[in-house]
Motif scaffolding. Structure first.
Motif, short mmCIF file in Angstrom:
data_model
loop_
_atom_site.label_atom_id
_atom_site.label_comp_id
_atom_site.label_asym_id
_atom_site.label_seq_id
_atom_site.Cartn_x
_atom_site.Cartn_y
_atom_site.Cartn_z
N ASP A 38 -15.38 -5.94 3.93
CA ASP A 38 -14.69 -4.85 4.52
C ASP A 38 -14.88 -3.42 3.88
N THR A 39 -15.00 -2.33 4.38
CA THR A 39 -15.61 -1.30 3.37
C THR A 39 -14.36 -0.13 3.25
N SER A 40 -13.44 -0.16 4.37
CA SER A 40 -12.16 0.74 4.13
C SER A 40 -10.85 0.39 5.05
N ILE A 41 -9.80 0.64 4.37
CA ILE A 41 -8.38 0.40 5.09
C ILE A 41 -7.56 1.95 5.06
N VAL A 42 -6.88 2.31 5.79
CA VAL A 42 -6.12 3.19 5.87
C VAL A 42 -4.49 2.71 5.82
N VAL A 43 -3.93 3.35 4.82
CA VAL A 43 -2.32 3.01 4.55
C VAL A 43 -1.62 4.20 5.14
N LEU A 44 -0.75 3.96 5.90
CA LEU A 44 0.07 4.98 6.66
C LEU A 44 1.42 5.11 5.79
N SER A 45 1.73 6.14 5.02
CA SER A 45 3.01 6.25 4.20
C SER A 45 3.93 7.44 4.69
N HIS A 46 5.15 7.49 4.17
CA HIS A 46 6.00 8.48 4.25
C HIS A 46 5.32 9.80 3.10
N GLU A 47 5.94 11.03 3.40
CA GLU A 47 5.35 12.04 2.75
C GLU A 47 5.44 12.17 1.13
N SER A 48 6.31 11.35 0.60
CA SER A 48 6.55 11.39 -0.90
C SER A 48 5.87 10.14 -1.49
N PHE A 49 5.12 9.65 -0.96
CA PHE A 49 4.31 8.44 -1.57
C PHE A 49 3.03 9.12 -2.34
N ASP A 50 2.84 8.89 -3.48
CA ASP A 50 1.74 9.22 -4.35
C ASP A 50 1.04 8.08 -5.08
N PHE A 51 0.13 7.23 -4.46
CA PHE A 51 -0.27 6.25 -5.14
C PHE A 51 -1.33 6.62 -6.35
N PRO A 52 -1.17 5.94 -7.41
CA PRO A 52 -2.30 6.40 -8.40
C PRO A 52 -3.68 6.14 -8.16
N ASP A 53 -4.31 7.19 -8.43
CA ASP A 53 -5.75 7.01 -7.99
C ASP A 53 -6.39 5.63 -8.81
N GLU A 54 -6.07 5.53 -9.98
CA GLU A 54 -6.76 4.87 -10.89
C GLU A 54 -6.47 3.20 -10.37
N LEU A 55 -5.51 2.97 -9.49
CA LEU A 55 -4.98 1.73 -9.13
C LEU A 55 -5.83 1.57 -7.83
N LEU A 56 -5.94 2.62 -6.87
CA LEU A 56 -6.88 2.63 -5.81
C LEU A 56 -8.37 2.35 -6.21
N ASP A 57 -8.94 2.91 -7.41
CA ASP A 57 -10.06 2.45 -7.76
C ASP A 57 -10.02 1.21 -8.22
N GLN A 58 -9.01 0.73 -8.87
CA GLN A 58 -9.00 -0.83 -9.47
C GLN A 58 -9.16 -1.59 -8.19
N PHE A 59 -8.45 -1.62 -7.12
CA PHE A 59 -8.30 -2.30 -5.73
C PHE A 59 -9.96 -2.42 -5.34
N ALA A 60 -10.57 -1.12 -5.28
CA ALA A 60 -11.74 -1.02 -4.67
C ALA A 60 -12.89 -1.90 -5.40
N ALA A 61 -12.73 -1.81 -6.69
CA ALA A 61 -13.45 -2.67 -7.69
C ALA A 61 -13.42 -4.11 -7.35
N GLU A 62 -11.98 -4.50 -7.46
CA GLU A 62 -11.83 -5.85 -7.27
C GLU A 62 -12.26 -6.52 -5.89
N GLU A 63 -11.91 -5.79 -4.71
CA GLU A 63 -12.15 -6.42 -3.30
C GLU A 63 -13.04 -5.70 -2.66
N GLY A 64 -13.82 -4.56 -3.02
CA GLY A 64 -14.81 -3.91 -2.31
C GLY A 64 -14.37 -3.22 -1.13
N VAL A 65 -13.00 -2.78 -1.37
CA VAL A 65 -12.36 -1.89 -0.14
C VAL A 65 -11.95 -0.53 -0.71
N GLU A 66 -12.28 0.22 -0.10
CA GLU A 66 -11.89 1.83 -0.33
C GLU A 66 -10.62 1.86 0.64
#
Length: 352
Positions: A38-66
């Motif tokens: 899988d190349t990408s997924i979209v996460v829908l969230s409320h307006e106050s959610f700010d997911f740390p970029d480093e964790l998104l990068d970690q997930f991408a590295a581990e799962e191959g998913v942006e």
């Protein structure tokens, strides 16, 4: 850390979501999706959610998913959007639906139950299979302790205290039709006073000079004396965690407090959106959100408490913004059955 940005609940304009349907996947030979492809997924969230970029990068590295985070107004608007677009989903994962609005999804087939194990069954009161508790907190009346000290006025402690003459023109609340903390506070009064008494209570609040805003950010930015606007109201409906933001420079005390007898438990959930083209990757991301590392990062960003019992909240949150000892909620199926009626009754009592 900007409290307004993190916990704002006023209705905001929806961001451009046309790109949300662009996630793609490569099926395996047996026809099932392979997370690694899988190349990408979209996460829908409320307006106050700010997911740390480093964790998104970690997930991408581990799962191959942006992962792309798309913010959609507050929790109520997010719920409505999911229902309106259920036949053509705008994303793969949803995060930020809380137990005051999750009832809007009941019977709509919006969330896929993909077999993710809940980290805390005590918090599984959203009424929708497939929604997994990610974080928790309380909505409570907050007071400006400094203001009360300067006025030499004893602060209130209970719901009933708020209607007393000495607290006239001191409270700002939110409209429950447009604000999730406003909805939580209305539900708290229904749970406390019952069907026969809650409307009369709101009449007393109205007659005692309560101000009502459309959203939390309006109250905090303009009206609350301990907020950004340093307004004239020393009490507002806010979060049990809010006092952790007004800690003194030496970290010894806070200038605000939550009235713990007025709290309503708010739990935020995540789930895989039914019809996701990348269900395996979406499931993997929700499970990633339940890991200790991610739970603690979310707690740092949102100042909500983890649901994974192995994860810890920030020390200043635990010291100055503890969870209420007793969980106060109304069952989600009851909310689903009566919410429209209650909101009409609130409108007729407070506004009309």
């Amino acid at each position: 850390m900007n409290l307004t940005a993190l916990r704002a609940t006023g209705i905001a304009a929806i961001t451009a979501l046309a790109l949300a349907g662009c996630s793609t996947s490569t099926p395996t030979n047996d026809g099932e999706q392979d997370t690694a492809n899988d190349t990408s997924i979209v996460v829908l969230s409320h307006e106050s959610f700010d997911f740390p970029d480093e964790l998104l990068d970690q997930f991408a590295a581990e799962e191959g998913v942006e992962v792309t985070i798309e913010q959609v107004g507050d929790g109520g608007e997010l719920a409505n959007k999911l229902v309106l677009t259920k036949d053509s989903p705008l994303g793969d994962v949803v995060y930020g639906l809380d137990n005051t609005v999750s009832s809007r999804l009941a019977g709509e087939g919006v969330i896929a139950d993909v077999g993710i194990e809940s980290p805390n069954s005590e918090l599984d009161f959203n009424g929708e299979p497939g929604l997994i508790p990610i974080d928790q907190g309380d909505v409570c009346i907050n007071i400006d302790k400094s203001w009360f000290a300067q006025q030499e006025l004893q602060p209130p402690a209970t719901f009933e205290d708020l209607t007393k003459a000495e607290y006239r023109d001191l409270l700002v609340a939110m409209n429950p039709t447009s604000s999730t903390p406003g909805m939580a506070f209305m539900l708290a009064t229904i749970e406390h006073f019952g069907e026969d008494g809650w409307q009369d209570y709101w009449s007393q609040l109205r007659d005692n000079g309560m101000k009502v805003t459309q959203g939390w950010s309006d109250a905090f930015s303009v009206d609350y004396s301990a907020g950004e606007g340093e307004g004239p109201y020393p009490m507002m409906v806010s979060y049990g965690s809010s006092p952790a933001y007004s800690v003194s420079d030496d970290g010894s005390e806070t200038t605000t407090a939550a009235l713990m007898d007025t709290c309503y438990r708010q739990v935020e959930y995540a789930g895989v959106i039914a019809g996701s083209e990348n269900e395996a990757a979406a499931k993997a991301f929700v499970e990633f959100m339940l890991s200790v590392e991610v739970q603690e990062a979310i707690s740092e960003v949102t100042y909500m408490y983890p649901t994974n019992p192995d994860a810890s909240a920030p020390a200043d949150l635990e010291k100055f913004g503890p969870l209420a000892e007793q969980i106060t909620t109304i069952p989600t199926d009851t909310i689903a059955e009566h919410a429209d009626q209650w909101l009409r009754q609130w409108q007729a009592t407070v506004v009309d």
